[in-house]
Design an enzyme around this catalytic site. Structure first.
Site, PDB file in Angstrom:
ATOM      1  N   LYS A  22       0.449  -0.716   0.104  1.00  0.00           N
ATOM      2  CA  LYS A  22      -0.243  -0.653   0.099  1.00  0.00           C
ATOM      3  C   LYS A  22       1.059   1.128   0.125  1.00  0.00           C
ATOM      4  O   LYS A  22       0.563   2.467  -0.701  1.00  0.00           O
ATOM      5  CB  LYS A  22      -0.834  -0.421   1.380  1.00  0.00           C
ATOM      6  CG  LYS A  22      -1.799   1.812   1.614  1.00  0.00           C
ATOM      7  CD  LYS A  22      -2.594   1.376   2.875  1.00  0.00           C
ATOM      8  CE  LYS A  22      -1.757   2.084   3.957  1.00  0.00           C
ATOM      9  NZ  LYS A  22      -1.816   3.091   3.932  1.00  0.00           N
ATOM     10  N   ASN A  23       2.035   1.149   0.998  1.00  0.00           N
ATOM     11  CA  ASN A  23       2.682   2.019   0.835  1.00  0.00           C
ATOM     12  C   ASN A  23       3.452   2.750  -0.151  1.00  0.00           C
ATOM     13  O   ASN A  23       4.549   4.285  -0.117  1.00  0.00           O
ATOM     14  CB  ASN A  23       3.231   2.556   2.115  1.00  0.00           C
ATOM     15  CG  ASN A  23       2.285   2.618   3.563  1.00  0.00           C
ATOM     16  OD1 ASN A  23       1.377   3.081   3.313  1.00  0.00           O
ATOM     17  ND2 ASN A  23       2.639   2.580   4.906  1.00  0.00           N
ATOM     18  N   CYS A 117      -5.937  13.253  12.664  1.00  0.00           N
ATOM     19  CA  CYS A 117      -6.553  12.126  11.891  1.00  0.00           C
ATOM     20  C   CYS A 117      -6.614  10.965  13.217  1.00  0.00           C
ATOM     21  O   CYS A 117      -6.447  11.968  14.483  1.00  0.00           O
ATOM     22  CB  CYS A 117      -6.028  10.988  10.778  1.00  0.00           C
ATOM     23  SG  CYS A 117      -3.835  11.127  11.350  1.00  0.00           S
ATOM     24  N   ARG A 122      -0.061  14.740  13.124  1.00  0.00           N
ATOM     25  CA  ARG A 122      -0.128  14.225  11.607  1.00  0.00           C
ATOM     26  C   ARG A 122      -0.108  15.906  10.199  1.00  0.00           C
ATOM     27  O   ARG A 122      -0.156  15.848   8.959  1.00  0.00           O
ATOM     28  CB  ARG A 122      -0.349  12.924  10.699  1.00  0.00           C
ATOM     29  CG  ARG A 122      -0.398  12.236  11.925  1.00  0.00           C
ATOM     30  CD  ARG A 122      -0.841  11.167  11.031  1.00  0.00           C
ATOM     31  NE  ARG A 122      -0.310  10.342  10.263  1.00  0.00           N
ATOM     32  CZ  ARG A 122      -0.586   9.083  10.083  1.00  0.00           C
ATOM     33  NH1 ARG A 122      -1.966   8.557   9.810  1.00  0.00           N
ATOM     34  NH2 ARG A 122       0.016   8.308   7.548  1.00  0.00           N
ATOM     35  N   ASP A 306       4.098   0.532  12.352  1.00  0.00           N
ATOM     36  CA  ASP A 306       3.093  -0.495  11.283  1.00  0.00           C
ATOM     37  C   ASP A 306       2.200  -1.055  11.698  1.00  0.00           C
ATOM     38  O   ASP A 306       0.841  -2.264  11.762  1.00  0.00           O
ATOM     39  CB  ASP A 306       2.786   0.172   9.991  1.00  0.00           C
ATOM     40  CG  ASP A 306       2.336   1.494   9.368  1.00  0.00           C
ATOM     41  OD1 ASP A 306       1.432   2.520  10.070  1.00  0.00           O
ATOM     42  OD2 ASP A 306       2.208   1.686   8.363  1.00  0.00           O
ATOM     43  N   ARG A 398      -9.215  -0.646   3.716  1.00  0.00           N
ATOM     44  CA  ARG A 398      -8.156   0.680   4.100  1.00  0.00           C
ATOM     45  C   ARG A 398      -7.322  -0.217   2.970  1.00  0.00           C
ATOM     46  O   ARG A 398      -6.302   0.716   1.582  1.00  0.00           O
ATOM     47  CB  ARG A 398      -7.936   1.814   4.453  1.00  0.00           C
ATOM     48  CG  ARG A 398      -9.664   2.414   3.906  1.00  0.00           C
ATOM     49  CD  ARG A 398      -8.886   4.070   4.833  1.00  0.00           C
ATOM     50  NE  ARG A 398      -7.705   4.016   4.767  1.00  0.00           N
ATOM     51  CZ  ARG A 398      -7.113   5.180   5.379  1.00  0.00           C
ATOM     52  NH1 ARG A 398      -7.189   5.318   6.659  1.00  0.00           N
ATOM     53  NH2 ARG A 398      -5.928   5.423   5.278  1.00  0.00           N
TER      54      ARG A 398
HETATM   55  C1  UD1 Z   1       3.986   6.837   6.712  1.00  0.00           C
HETATM   56  C2  UD1 Z   1       3.064   5.745   5.841  1.00  0.00           C
HETATM   57  C3  UD1 Z   1       1.952   5.254   7.437  1.00  0.00           C
HETATM   58  C4  UD1 Z   1       3.177   4.490   8.397  1.00  0.00           C
HETATM   59  C5  UD1 Z   1       3.868   6.407   9.033  1.00  0.00           C
HETATM   60  C6  UD1 Z   1       5.207   5.973   9.794  1.00  0.00           C
HETATM   61  C7  UD1 Z   1       2.178   6.060   4.136  1.00  0.00           C
HETATM   62  C8  UD1 Z   1       1.037   6.707   3.117  1.00  0.00           C
HETATM   63  N1  UD1 Z   1       2.126   6.402   5.367  1.00  0.00           N
HETATM   64  O1  UD1 Z   1       2.787   7.745   7.370  1.00  0.00           O
HETATM   65  O2  UD1 Z   1       1.112   4.267   7.487  1.00  0.00           O
HETATM   66  O3  UD1 Z   1       2.182   4.895  10.247  1.00  0.00           O
HETATM   67  O4  UD1 Z   1       4.353   6.881   7.664  1.00  0.00           O
HETATM   68  O5  UD1 Z   1       6.323   4.884   9.182  1.00  0.00           O
HETATM   69  O6  UD1 Z   1       3.111   6.009   3.379  1.00  0.00           O
HETATM   70  N2  UD1 Z   1       5.547  15.117  10.386  1.00  0.00           N
HETATM   71  C9  UD1 Z   1       5.753  16.139  10.976  1.00  0.00           C
HETATM   72  N3  UD1 Z   1       5.621  16.805   9.760  1.00  0.00           N
HETATM   73  C10 UD1 Z   1       5.252  16.573   8.088  1.00  0.00           C
HETATM   74  C11 UD1 Z   1       5.447  15.530   8.416  1.00  0.00           C
HETATM   75  C12 UD1 Z   1       4.801  14.627   9.103  1.00  0.00           C
HETATM   76  O7  UD1 Z   1       5.000  16.802  12.273  1.00  0.00           O
HETATM   77  O8  UD1 Z   1       5.176  18.128   7.511  1.00  0.00           O
HETATM   78  C13 UD1 Z   1       5.638  14.307  11.602  1.00  0.00           C
HETATM   79  C14 UD1 Z   1       4.203  13.153  11.755  1.00  0.00           C
HETATM   80  O9  UD1 Z   1       2.856  13.676  12.320  1.00  0.00           O
HETATM   81  C15 UD1 Z   1       4.562  12.051  12.820  1.00  0.00           C
HETATM   82  C16 UD1 Z   1       6.135  11.901  13.065  1.00  0.00           C
HETATM   83  O10 UD1 Z   1       6.321  13.103  11.247  1.00  0.00           O
HETATM   84  O11 UD1 Z   1       4.652  11.879  13.891  1.00  0.00           O
HETATM   85  C17 UD1 Z   1       6.154  10.600  10.791  1.00  0.00           C
HETATM   86  O12 UD1 Z   1       4.820  11.113  10.100  1.00  0.00           O
HETATM   87  P1  UD1 Z   1       5.213  10.415   8.921  1.00  0.00           P
HETATM   88  O13 UD1 Z   1       6.763   9.492   8.219  1.00  0.00           O
HETATM   89  O14 UD1 Z   1       4.643  11.536   7.510  1.00  0.00           O
HETATM   90  O15 UD1 Z   1       3.799   9.809   7.966  1.00  0.00           O
HETATM   91  P2  UD1 Z   1       3.316   9.569   6.615  1.00  0.00           P
HETATM   92  O16 UD1 Z   1       4.085  10.318   5.523  1.00  0.00           O
HETATM   93  O17 UD1 Z   1       1.839  10.088   7.168  1.00  0.00           O
END
Ligand code: UD1
Length: 419
Positions: A22-23, A117, A122, A306, A398
């Site tokens: 998925k990711n 969410c 996030r 995850d 999902r």
């Molecule tokens: C992706 C994965 C999700 C997984 C997560 C962590 C996909 C589609 N989803 O989510 O399944 O659980 O990685 O392995 O690939 N953050 C900030 N600012 C930003 C971006 C992130 O503060 O601009 C923080 C988030 O709130 C969180 C942390 O960074 O606490 C990690 O999040 P992130 O790696 O961005 O998760 P996703 O990419 O949304």
């Protein structure tokens, strides 16, 4: 609405086939926007998030054709607008992945802010500051990110925090920028490497994806390609835990054992016998109960957030006491309350769950709150005595391809019911 009815207590046995990740498929579908011709993507999992991404691209005017054997042809050349509406983005945060490609290829994008969410705030601040560092003009107005640029320029970007989709968005944007970009403190997840391989198959020049410093030499144009998505390591891990929690023996096929080091180490610690081949993993629990394990989530190659909920379920019926610490998301313990309804003994202290293994879980009605939480409830249901009913399973659809069919193929008594 659908719910799952599970009668627990059967040790799982047999073989199960893993789907595409998925990711990886979500950023790859978004990355197809970068191409100047049609792209064929193979090993696409049957998931609601994939349908949502296709709807999102379709609304932009991108042509999508389903092919044989889980393939999709994406032709971005028919695009008519670069708009991602709130109605879609609110249902799937990964929609933010269209921002980088749209801006890089078409010089403009209007994408709804994802909002919060269930598992935490996030934010997407690092996506935006990275694009701004590449020269984009970005305004956030009335809940929408409005971005513009003539052509993005290569930049050196140091990420404050490791972010998976943030790294992916910037890598996609930089692939069509003028000059070279360097992303430091980049995410090292295998799905980031898969996206880089996909972009390179289109003629991109990305180096060192999979390390924390990724170099992207921007190119003028990316062409179409034919690309196969890597296997889903989280789906793999979930079926391995299903085998371990029920004391069973399961062989997971079409996976990549090299992507699961941290998870396999914990399963061995839990007492499982693990055998691996090039593209399969077999777990044998020899009818025993697992031992409790201590988990601390971290970005790859650490233990994946995850897989955290699934290991909470494992610890719930394990011998001894295990602690599970979540460091990636601030609110990812929604499953604890529900697992407790099945009789789990859990104390939540800040971002750590202390789980004392109980002799038996007992079936009850529970509610899925997010994707991986739903998986943990199903796992708990597989070992609980009597009947467990998992409601709100749209979350599971999902991210898990035909989960009840795959589990039923391993001997589980599980049924989907509409209500
Ligand atoms: C992706 C994965 C999700 C997984 C997560 C962590 C996909 C589609 N989803 O989510 O399944 O659980 O990685 O392995 O690939 N953050 C900030 N600012 C930003 C971006 C992130 O503060 O601009 C923080 C988030 O709130 C969180 C942390 O960074 O606490 C990690 O999040 P992130 O790696 O961005 O998760 P996703 O990419 O949304």
């Amino acid at each position: 609405m659908n719910k799952l009815i599970i009668r627990g207590g059967i040790p799982l046995s047999g073989q199960v086939q893993v789907s595409g990740a998925k990711n990886a498929v979500l950023p790859i579908l978004a990355g197809a926007l970068l191409a100047s011709g049609p792209v064929i993507i193979r090993n696409v999992p049957h998931l609601h998030d994939v349908t949502t991404t296709m709807e999102l691209l379709g609304q932009m005017g991108v042509s999508l054709t389903m092919g044989e054997k889980m393939s999709i042809e994406v032709d971005p050349t028919t695009i008519k607008n670069t708009f991602a509406p709130y109605e879609v983005v609110k249902t799937m945060r990964a929609s933010i992945l269209v921002l980088g490609p749209l801006l890089a290829r078409y010089g403009e994008a209007e994408v709804s802010l994802p909002g919060g969410c269930a598992i935490g705030a996030r934010p997407v601040d690092m996506h935006l500051s990275g694009l701004a560092a590449m020269g984009a003009k970005i305004n956030v107005e009335q809940g929408y990110i409005k971005a513009r640029v003539d052509r993005l320029k290569g930049a050196r970007i140091v990420m404050d925090q490791v972010t998976v989709t943030g790294t992916e968005n910037l890598m996609m944007a930089a692939s069509l920028a003028s000059g070279t970009s360097v992303i430091e403190n980049a995410a090292r997840e295998p799905e980031v490497i898969d996206l880089a391989n996909f972009i390179n198959a289109m003629g991109g020049r990305i180096e060192n994806a999979g390390t924390d410093t990724i170099t992207i030499h921007g190119v003028e144009k990316l062409h179409g390609c034919d690309y196969t998505v890597l296997p889903d390591r989280i789906e793999t891990g979930t079926y391995l835990v299903a085998a371990a929690i029920t004391g069973g023996k399961v062989l997971v096929k079409y996976t990549d054992p090299k992507l699961l080091d941290a998870v396999l180490a914990k399963l061995v610690e839990a007492g499982a016998l693990i055998d691996i081949g090039d593209d399969w993993i077999e777990l044998d629990m020899e009818g025993k109960k697992p031992n409790s394990v201590n988990i601390r989530t971290a970005p790859y190659p650490g233990f994946p957030t995850d897989m955290q909920a699934q290991f909470c379920a494992l610890n719930a019926i394990a011998e001894g006491t295990g602690s599970v610490t979540e460091t990636v998301f601030e609110n990812r313990f929604m499953h604890i309350q529900e697992i407790s309804r099945l009789g789990a003994n859990v104390n939540l202290e800040g971002n750590t769950a202390i789980i004392r293994g109980v002799k038996n879980l007992n079936g009850a009605q529970v509610m899925a709150t997010d994707l991986r939480a739903s998986a943990s409830l199903i796992l708990a249901g597989l070992v609980a005595k009597g009947e467990t009913v998992v409601e709100r399973i749209y979350h599971i659809d999902r991210g898990y391809d035909h989960i009840e069919e795959k589990l039923a193929g391993l001997g589980a008594q599980i049924q989907r019911v509409s209500y």
